[in-house]
Each structure stands twice: as structure tokens, then as C-alpha cells.
Design an enzyme around this catalytic site. Structure first.
Site, PDB file in Angstrom:
ATOM      1  N   GLU A 156      -5.593  -4.959  10.421  1.00 42.74           N
ATOM      2  CA  GLU A 156      -4.608  -3.904  10.645  1.00 42.74           C
ATOM      3  C   GLU A 156      -4.971  -3.129  11.914  1.00 42.74           C
ATOM      4  O   GLU A 156      -5.782  -2.187  11.862  1.00 42.74           O
ATOM      5  CB  GLU A 156      -4.590  -2.926   9.459  1.00 42.74           C
ATOM      6  CG  GLU A 156      -4.149  -3.551   8.166  1.00 42.74           C
ATOM      7  CD  GLU A 156      -3.526  -2.523   7.241  1.00 42.74           C
ATOM      8  OE1 GLU A 156      -2.423  -2.784   6.745  1.00 42.74           O
ATOM      9  OE2 GLU A 156      -4.139  -1.453   7.020  1.00 42.74           O
TER      10      GLU A 156
ATOM     11  N   HIS B 135      -9.664   1.068   4.466  1.00 43.31           N
ATOM     12  CA  HIS B 135      -8.414   1.245   5.221  1.00 43.31           C
ATOM     13  C   HIS B 135      -8.687   2.181   6.404  1.00 43.31           C
ATOM     14  O   HIS B 135      -9.512   3.093   6.303  1.00 43.31           O
ATOM     15  CB  HIS B 135      -7.338   1.828   4.303  1.00 43.31           C
ATOM     16  CG  HIS B 135      -5.987   1.833   4.948  1.00 43.31           C
ATOM     17  ND1 HIS B 135      -5.602   2.810   5.839  1.00 43.31           N
ATOM     18  CD2 HIS B 135      -4.956   0.971   4.867  1.00 43.31           C
ATOM     19  CE1 HIS B 135      -4.376   2.542   6.268  1.00 43.31           C
ATOM     20  NE2 HIS B 135      -3.957   1.435   5.684  1.00 43.31           N
TER      21      HIS B 135
ATOM     22  N   ASN C  63       0.862  -1.180   0.000  1.00 44.01           N
ATOM     23  CA  ASN C  63       0.000   0.000   0.000  1.00 44.01           C
ATOM     24  C   ASN C  63       0.902   1.235   0.000  1.00 44.01           C
ATOM     25  O   ASN C  63       1.457   1.594   1.023  1.00 44.01           O
ATOM     26  CB  ASN C  63      -0.891  -0.042   1.247  1.00 44.01           C
ATOM     27  CG  ASN C  63      -1.718   1.213   1.420  1.00 44.01           C
ATOM     28  OD1 ASN C  63      -1.804   2.044   0.509  1.00 44.01           O
ATOM     29  ND2 ASN C  63      -2.335   1.363   2.585  1.00 44.01           N
ATOM     30  N   TRP C  64       1.022   1.834  -1.158  1.00 46.82           N
ATOM     31  CA  TRP C  64       1.949   2.975  -1.297  1.00 46.82           C
ATOM     32  C   TRP C  64       1.366   4.256  -0.713  1.00 46.82           C
ATOM     33  O   TRP C  64       2.057   5.272  -0.675  1.00 46.82           O
ATOM     34  CB  TRP C  64       2.311   3.187  -2.771  1.00 46.82           C
ATOM     35  CG  TRP C  64       3.097   2.070  -3.398  1.00 46.82           C
ATOM     36  CD1 TRP C  64       3.461   0.880  -2.802  1.00 46.82           C
ATOM     37  CD2 TRP C  64       3.638   2.037  -4.720  1.00 46.82           C
ATOM     38  NE1 TRP C  64       4.175   0.114  -3.682  1.00 46.82           N
ATOM     39  CE2 TRP C  64       4.302   0.809  -4.874  1.00 46.82           C
ATOM     40  CE3 TRP C  64       3.613   2.926  -5.796  1.00 46.82           C
ATOM     41  CZ2 TRP C  64       4.949   0.438  -6.058  1.00 46.82           C
ATOM     42  CZ3 TRP C  64       4.248   2.567  -6.978  1.00 46.82           C
ATOM     43  CH2 TRP C  64       4.912   1.330  -7.094  1.00 46.82           C
ATOM     44  N   LYS C  65       0.104   4.226  -0.347  1.00 49.50           N
ATOM     45  CA  LYS C  65      -0.551   5.420   0.208  1.00 49.50           C
ATOM     46  C   LYS C  65      -0.341   6.614  -0.742  1.00 49.50           C
ATOM     47  O   LYS C  65      -0.313   6.420  -1.950  1.00 49.50           O
ATOM     48  CB  LYS C  65      -0.066   5.686   1.628  1.00 49.50           C
ATOM     49  CG  LYS C  65      -0.224   4.435   2.506  1.00 49.50           C
ATOM     50  CD  LYS C  65      -0.071   4.665   3.973  1.00 49.50           C
ATOM     51  CE  LYS C  65      -0.245   3.336   4.686  1.00 49.50           C
ATOM     52  NZ  LYS C  65      -0.255   3.455   6.143  1.00 49.50           N
TER      53      LYS C  65
ATOM     54  N   SER D 277       3.133  -2.002  10.443  1.00 51.90           N
ATOM     55  CA  SER D 277       4.573  -2.027  10.734  1.00 51.90           C
ATOM     56  C   SER D 277       5.225  -3.364  10.378  1.00 51.90           C
ATOM     57  O   SER D 277       6.113  -3.845  11.087  1.00 51.90           O
ATOM     58  CB  SER D 277       4.840  -1.659  12.194  1.00 51.90           C
ATOM     59  OG  SER D 277       4.442  -0.319  12.444  1.00 51.90           O
TER      60      SER D 277
ATOM     61  N   GLY E  13       2.751  -1.121   4.354  1.00 58.59           N
ATOM     62  CA  GLY E  13       2.749   0.302   4.020  1.00 58.59           C
ATOM     63  C   GLY E  13       4.168   0.801   3.775  1.00 58.59           C
ATOM     64  O   GLY E  13       4.737   0.630   2.691  1.00 58.59           O
TER      65      GLY E  13
ATOM     66  N   GLY F  83       2.168   2.332  10.776  1.00 58.12           N
ATOM     67  CA  GLY F  83       3.117   3.433  10.656  1.00 58.12           C
ATOM     68  C   GLY F  83       3.793   3.815  11.961  1.00 58.12           C
ATOM     69  O   GLY F  83       4.422   4.871  12.053  1.00 58.12           O
TER      70      GLY F  83
ATOM     71  N   GLU G 241      -7.158   4.612   7.514  1.00 64.21           N
ATOM     72  CA  GLU G 241      -6.983   6.044   7.213  1.00 64.21           C
ATOM     73  C   GLU G 241      -8.222   6.591   6.500  1.00 64.21           C
ATOM     74  O   GLU G 241      -8.613   7.740   6.704  1.00 64.21           O
ATOM     75  CB  GLU G 241      -5.698   6.242   6.382  1.00 64.21           C
ATOM     76  CG  GLU G 241      -4.463   6.048   7.257  1.00 64.21           C
ATOM     77  CD  GLU G 241      -3.235   5.520   6.535  1.00 64.21           C
ATOM     78  OE1 GLU G 241      -3.172   5.582   5.294  1.00 64.21           O
ATOM     79  OE2 GLU G 241      -2.324   5.021   7.240  1.00 64.21           O
TER      80      GLU G 241
HETATM   81  P1  PGA Z   1       2.621   0.369   7.661  1.00 65.44           P
HETATM   82  O1  PGA Z   1       1.166   0.571   6.999  1.00 65.44           O
HETATM   83  O2  PGA Z   1       3.190  -0.917   7.116  1.00 65.44           O
HETATM   84  O3  PGA Z   1       3.393   1.583   7.254  1.00 65.44           O
HETATM   85  O4  PGA Z   1       2.408   0.282   9.138  1.00 65.44           O
HETATM   86  C1  PGA Z   1       0.318  -0.521   6.778  1.00 65.44           C
HETATM   87  C2  PGA Z   1      -0.961  -0.047   6.144  1.00 65.44           C
HETATM   88  O5  PGA Z   1      -1.455   1.031   6.488  1.00 65.44           O
HETATM   89  O6  PGA Z   1      -1.532  -0.737   5.274  1.00 65.44           O
END
Ligand code: PGA
Length: 262
Positions: free
Chosen positions: A173, A101, A16-18, A219, A240, A179, A103
Site C-alpha cells: 500500500e 497499516h 478495511n473499514w477503518k 484507492s 479502504g 485515500g 496509518e
Molecule cells: P483506500 O484505503 O482504498 O481508501 O485508499 C486503503 C487502505 O488504507 O487499506
């Protein structure tokens, strides 16, 4: 503990490149990891760039076996929905779409009801949904993890077409792990993955629930991915930060090894 996935479930690792990598840099980065990814068999490898970079990345992944996913979409096919992307627009470009997600839920007000409509739309348009669920830190501290996950699974995954359930991916998640550098313990991930599968069993039957892939996300790194991939109920990861680097190839490779696919 057997590290093997259930034989009928192919492990899946998605990056997931966000909101990173505009089209040119997205294409260049994809090119830089493509050879490594393409060489790993037995694990689905999915890149999820920002919507605007999907076409550029598609140009280099097509025909390699590396798949593409979007990070979000709306459920309507077309119309006056400024700024949104429809499932018909993603069809043919993407294999997968990440939905719900944390977010999206936290910053854009997405509810289980909305995620459910989007999940139905994904199935209706030939896209495979990766539906995210996860508790916040205050939920976990208040021993509400089971209640929160149960509500998210029942709400986001209600009334799906049973013949398509095998195409569903659920990403567990925990919000506090995303993150933060603080991943869940393997035991916590295993417990919640088992809960998710049990809930799907109540909703769609135990045998059908066995066909759903459950990822861990939060993470995930080269250093810890094997712990999660070794769990029989975890079928891969949603990555991520570490998916923005060459580390992603190593994460996929370690998943293949842990699942006995390498
Ligand atoms: P992260 O994000 O690996 O940076 O913790 C995971 C995600 O939000 O899918």
C-alpha cells in the site's frame, strides 16, 4: 499477460473499514452486501470492521464463507495494556488481522520491530496476518522505494515460522495512494509485488515465497481493480473507502473474473 493467479494461491480481497461503522450500522451494512459476497466463489472475502463491531458482524457472517479480520492487535495475551486487544481475544472471532497499516505506523508510531512482534503473535494464536508495507511520496520521489520496502519486509517479516508462511498476506500500500484517489500504476504495483516476493524468497526460499499472497491497496475502485487483479504477482486487494459501499461486492466479483475464478 496472463491474468491467472498462481494456482496454489487463492485470491483474497479484504475491506478495511477503518474507524467507520459502529456495531449496529456495521451489522446492517454487512447484511446488505453478504448475499452478493457469499455468491462469489474462488476468492477469499474478508471484512475488517472496527474492533468494537467485530462481534456484531460475526453474528451475520458466520457460516457464510465470508471471513472476518481485525484492523490491529497487541502482541501480549493479556495484561495491563489499557485500550489494547489481544490475539487470544480475537481468536475464534477473526480469521485475519491487519498489521502495520500505514496509518498505524504514521499516527501511532508503529515500527517494523513492533509489527514483527505482532505478526509472530498472530501466527502463535491461529490468526492470519495481513502485513502492510508501502513507501511515502517523498520516498518514491527520492527513488527510495526499493530501500524502504526492503527494510519494511525484512523488519516486519523477520524469523516467521516457515511452515506457516503460506498463511501470510502482504499488502503493498503506497502511502501516497491511500485515500487520495491516486492509485499506483499497474506497473508500479507489479514491480513492488515482485520485489516483495523476491525478498521473501531470500528470507524463506523461493518456493515458500510463491505461497505468500501479495495484495495491492490504495484507492482501489470498481473502475481500476481489474488492472491490479490481472497481474500474476498480485493476489487481490486491500480496499479502504470503496469497501464501505456496495462497490465492495463488485470489486470482489471483478477480481474473481480477472483471476479466471468466476
Ligand atoms: P483506500 O484505503 O482504498 O481508501 O485508499 C486503503 C487502505 O488504507 O487499506
Amino acid at each position: 499477460m496472463s491474468g491467472r493467479a498462481s494456482p496454489q494461491r487463492t485470491p483474497i480481497v479484504a475491506g478495511n473499514w477503518k474507524m467507520f461503522y459502529a456495531p449496529t450500522e456495521a451489522r446492517e451494512f454487512a447484511e446488505s452486501i453478504l448475499g452478493g459476497l457469499a455468491a462469489i466463489q474462488g476468492v477469499e472475502r474478508v471484512l475488517c470492521p472496527p474492533t468494537i463491531s467485530l462481534t456484531a458482524v460475526h453474528g451475520v457472517t458466520s457460516g457464510t464463507g465470508v471471513q472476518l479480520g481485525a484492523q490491529n492487535m497487541y502482541f501480549e495475551e493479556k495484561g495491563a495494556y489499557t485500550g489494547e486487544t489481544s490475539p487470544t481475544m480475537l481468536h475464534g472471532l477473526c480469521d485475519y488481522v491487519i498489521l502495520g497499516h500505514s496509518e498505524r505506523r504514521a499516527y501511532f508510531g508503529e515500527t517494523d520491530a513492533l509489527v514483527n512482534r505482532k505478526t509472530h503473535a498472530a501466527f502463535a494464536h491461529g490468526l492470519r496476518p495481513i502485513v502492510c508495507v508501502g513507501e511515502r511520496l517523498e520516498d518514491r520521489d527520492a527513488n527510495q522505494t526499493e530501500r524502504v520496502i526492503t527494510a519494511q519486509v525484512r523488519g516486519s517479516l523477520a524469523d516467521l515460522p516457515i511452515e506457516r508462511i503460506g498463511e501470510l498476506v502482504v499488502a503493498y500500500e503506497p502511502v501516497w495512494a491511500i485515500g487520495t484517489g491516486r492509485a499506483a500504476t499497474a506497473q508500479d504495483a507489479a514491480d513492488v509485488a515482485a520485489l516483495i516476493r523476491a525478498l521473501l524468497g531470500e528470507m524463506y526460499g523461493a518456493a515458500t515465497a510463491q505461497t505468500v499472497r501479495v495484495q495491492y491497496g490504495g484507492s482501489v475502485t470498481v473502475a481500476n481493480v481489474a488492472e491490479f487483479a490481472a497481474l500474476p504477482d498480485i493476489d487481490g486487494s486491500l480496499v479502504g473507502g470503496a469497501s464501505l459501499k456496495a462497490d465492495f461486492v463488485e470489486i470482489v466479483r471483478k477480481t474473481a473474473e480477472a483471476k479466471g475464478r468466476a
